[in-house]
Design a protein around this motif. Sequence first.
Motif, PDB file in Angstrom:
ATOM      1  N   THR A  84       0.813  -1.215   0.000  1.00  0.00           N
ATOM      2  CA  THR A  84       0.000   0.000   0.000  1.00  0.00           C
ATOM      3  C   THR A  84       0.848   1.268   0.000  1.00  0.00           C
ATOM      4  OG1 THR A  84      -0.074  -0.028   2.415  1.00  0.00           O
ATOM      5  CG2 THR A  84      -1.864  -1.181   1.239  1.00  0.00           C
ATOM      6  N   ASN A  85       2.182   1.070   0.081  1.00  0.00           N
ATOM      7  CA  ASN A  85       3.132   2.192   0.058  1.00  0.00           C
ATOM      8  C   ASN A  85       3.038   3.070   1.307  1.00  0.00           C
ATOM      9  OD1 ASN A  85       5.285   3.340  -1.308  1.00  0.00           O
ATOM     10  ND2 ASN A  85       4.012   4.892  -2.319  1.00  0.00           N
ATOM     11  N   SER A  86       2.503   2.466   2.365  1.00  0.00           N
ATOM     12  CA  SER A  86       2.324   3.250   3.591  1.00  0.00           C
ATOM     13  C   SER A  86       3.633   3.367   4.385  1.00  0.00           C
ATOM     14  CB  SER A  86       1.243   2.614   4.467  1.00  0.00           C
ATOM     15  OG  SER A  86       1.590   1.277   4.794  1.00  0.00           O
ATOM     16  N   VAL A  87       4.484   2.367   4.245  1.00  0.00           N
ATOM     17  CA  VAL A  87       5.787   2.384   4.956  1.00  0.00           C
ATOM     18  C   VAL A  87       6.903   2.098   3.939  1.00  0.00           C
ATOM     19  CG1 VAL A  87       7.171   1.411   6.829  1.00  0.00           C
ATOM     20  CG2 VAL A  87       4.662   1.572   7.065  1.00  0.00           C
ATOM     21  N   ARG A  88       7.955   2.929   3.966  1.00  0.00           N
ATOM     22  CA  ARG A  88       9.140   2.736   3.085  1.00  0.00           C
ATOM     23  C   ARG A  88      10.398   2.924   3.924  1.00  0.00           C
ATOM     24  NH1 ARG A  88       7.531   4.368  -2.715  1.00  0.00           N
ATOM     25  NH2 ARG A  88       9.785   4.521  -3.090  1.00  0.00           N
ATOM     26  N   LYS A  89      11.337   2.053   3.719  1.00  0.00           N
ATOM     27  CA  LYS A  89      12.622   2.146   4.444  1.00  0.00           C
ATOM     28  C   LYS A  89      13.778   1.764   3.509  1.00  0.00           C
ATOM     29  CE  LYS A  89      10.652   1.134   9.013  1.00  0.00           C
ATOM     30  NZ  LYS A  89      10.699   0.238  10.203  1.00  0.00           N
ATOM     31  N   LYS A  90      14.938   2.505   3.665  1.00  0.00           N
ATOM     32  CA  LYS A  90      16.122   2.269   2.831  1.00  0.00           C
ATOM     33  C   LYS A  90      17.280   1.742   3.676  1.00  0.00           C
ATOM     34  CE  LYS A  90      16.284   4.933  -1.430  1.00  0.00           C
ATOM     35  NZ  LYS A  90      16.965   6.017  -2.170  1.00  0.00           N
ATOM     36  N   SER A  91      18.082   0.933   3.022  1.00  0.00           N
ATOM     37  CA  SER A  91      19.265   0.389   3.708  1.00  0.00           C
ATOM     38  C   SER A  91      20.424   1.380   3.648  1.00  0.00           C
ATOM     39  CB  SER A  91      19.696  -0.918   3.040  1.00  0.00           C
ATOM     40  OG  SER A  91      20.239  -0.639   1.744  1.00  0.00           O
ATOM     41  N   ARG A  92      21.466   1.032   4.378  1.00  0.00           N
ATOM     42  CA  ARG A  92      22.720   1.768   4.258  1.00  0.00           C
ATOM     43  C   ARG A  92      23.401   1.405   2.947  1.00  0.00           C
ATOM     44  NH1 ARG A  92      25.425   1.418  10.343  1.00  0.00           N
ATOM     45  NH2 ARG A  92      23.784   2.612  11.428  1.00  0.00           N
ATOM     46  N   ILE A  93      24.373   2.233   2.550  1.00  0.00           N
ATOM     47  CA  ILE A  93      25.079   2.022   1.286  1.00  0.00           C
ATOM     48  C   ILE A  93      26.207   1.005   1.475  1.00  0.00           C
ATOM     49  CG2 ILE A  93      26.560   3.132  -0.451  1.00  0.00           C
ATOM     50  CD1 ILE A  93      25.067   5.741   0.123  1.00  0.00           C
ATOM     51  N   ILE A  94      26.370   0.127   0.490  1.00  0.00           N
ATOM     52  CA  ILE A  94      27.567  -0.719   0.424  1.00  0.00           C
ATOM     53  C   ILE A  94      28.262  -0.453  -0.906  1.00  0.00           C
ATOM     54  CG2 ILE A  94      26.566  -2.505   1.905  1.00  0.00           C
ATOM     55  CD1 ILE A  94      26.335  -4.258  -0.636  1.00  0.00           C
ATOM     56  N   TYR A  95      29.606  -0.567  -0.872  1.00  0.00           N
ATOM     57  CA  TYR A  95      30.405  -0.267  -2.066  1.00  0.00           C
ATOM     58  C   TYR A  95      30.836  -1.587  -2.693  1.00  0.00           C
ATOM     59  CZ  TYR A  95      33.999   1.926  -4.995  1.00  0.00           C
ATOM     60  OH  TYR A  95      34.751   2.364  -6.051  1.00  0.00           O
ATOM     61  N   VAL A  96      30.333  -1.808  -3.879  1.00  0.00           N
ATOM     62  CA  VAL A  96      30.676  -3.031  -4.613  1.00  0.00           C
ATOM     63  C   VAL A  96      31.717  -2.666  -5.668  1.00  0.00           C
ATOM     64  CG1 VAL A  96      29.821  -4.865  -6.121  1.00  0.00           C
ATOM     65  CG2 VAL A  96      28.388  -4.028  -4.232  1.00  0.00           C
ATOM     66  N   ARG A  97      32.914  -3.215  -5.511  1.00  0.00           N
ATOM     67  CA  ARG A  97      33.998  -2.931  -6.451  1.00  0.00           C
ATOM     68  C   ARG A  97      34.966  -4.099  -6.483  1.00  0.00           C
ATOM     69  NH1 ARG A  97      38.780  -1.560  -3.925  1.00  0.00           N
ATOM     70  NH2 ARG A  97      38.629  -1.128  -1.681  1.00  0.00           N
ATOM     71  N   LYS A  98      35.811  -4.064  -7.480  1.00  0.00           N
ATOM     72  CA  LYS A  98      36.843  -5.088  -7.599  1.00  0.00           C
ATOM     73  C   LYS A  98      37.855  -4.890  -6.471  1.00  0.00           C
ATOM     74  CE  LYS A  98      40.512  -6.736 -10.637  1.00  0.00           C
ATOM     75  NZ  LYS A  98      41.214  -6.569 -11.936  1.00  0.00           N
TER      76      LYS A  98
END
Length: 361
Positions: A84-98
Amino acid sequence: MSDKLFSYPELHASYLPNPLTTGMDVTLTCDTTLSPNRSATELQFAFYRDGQNVQEFGSSNKYQIQSIQPVDFGYFTCEVKTVTNSVRKKSRIIYVRKQDLFSFPRIKVSPQEVTEDVEMTLTCYTSYSYVTGQLFAFYRDGEMVQAFSSSNKFQVQSVKLKDSRNYTCEITTSNYNVKKRSRVLHIQIQELFSFPQIELSPQVMIEREKMTLTCNITARDSANLLFAFYRDGEMVQGFSPSNKYQVQAVKLEDSGNYTCEVRTSNYNVKKKSRVLHIQILGPTSQTYWQTILITCLSVLLLIVVILAFVFRHKLVQAVRKQYRYQPKRGVSRNAKEKRHQQSHISDSLDLKFITVQLEKD
């Protein structure tokens, strides 16, 4: 209450804790936990790279990258929301690299100051590594001196001055896909002892005199050094602790080219002096040279006497000239005339005496 419906998501990469290399399959998982009393709530997941959406909201909490390439590297986040789009949450950033499988290697030498005839050990090491079974190789002035092997050490049992070179080491994976080489390490081997110098005493040798040859060196430790002497390439005194060779009464046949040699007791280090030519002079030669020496000294003495005489003569003339043109002060004109009259009277008396003598004869 809605903010406790589910926890903040955490983004995990499948390759961790191992390093990421090009060509690997990577799975990113967005994990969250629903509240126990709302476990039936349906959630949706989305994924972002560098702030741009790479996977739209859906029921899957996974984002897969097959055969990852440099263009796929970046900063990733995931977002979770209710249908229903009533709750939204984002994670912390991770760096994906070689990530590097291992760091660039470093090379070190032991002991830190390397002297001739000691054992030298080179060690190749890394500050970190995510792989096992690495292989190591060593180079001297760019030429391989130890091929790839599991040993990270290179040893020289008894180093010599010629081992003073530029050294590097190289590390590779067991399949030789990744190779890295260290920076150059210059190693200067220190002399155990200097090249010997042979000296003669006395410097001029006359037949039947005592001759002494000395083999001089500068050494860090002379306790285990041995000396030998040669004439025209033939050994005349074998190796011994003495750095002197003596002939009590030399003969003409002792003339020749002499050298001395110094070595360690284990024969690992040897050094030979330059050639010293010695000419033994006979008694005739001695008289000849003595005559020349006396003649030269006599001539030199005569020159000194002549110069002294000439100098004295010129000095006397100069004094007389100065006296003639600079009469003494305080002498009156009458005194000068009186001395002139006395001189004239003396001359007259001398003349009369000579006349009387002639008449008597």
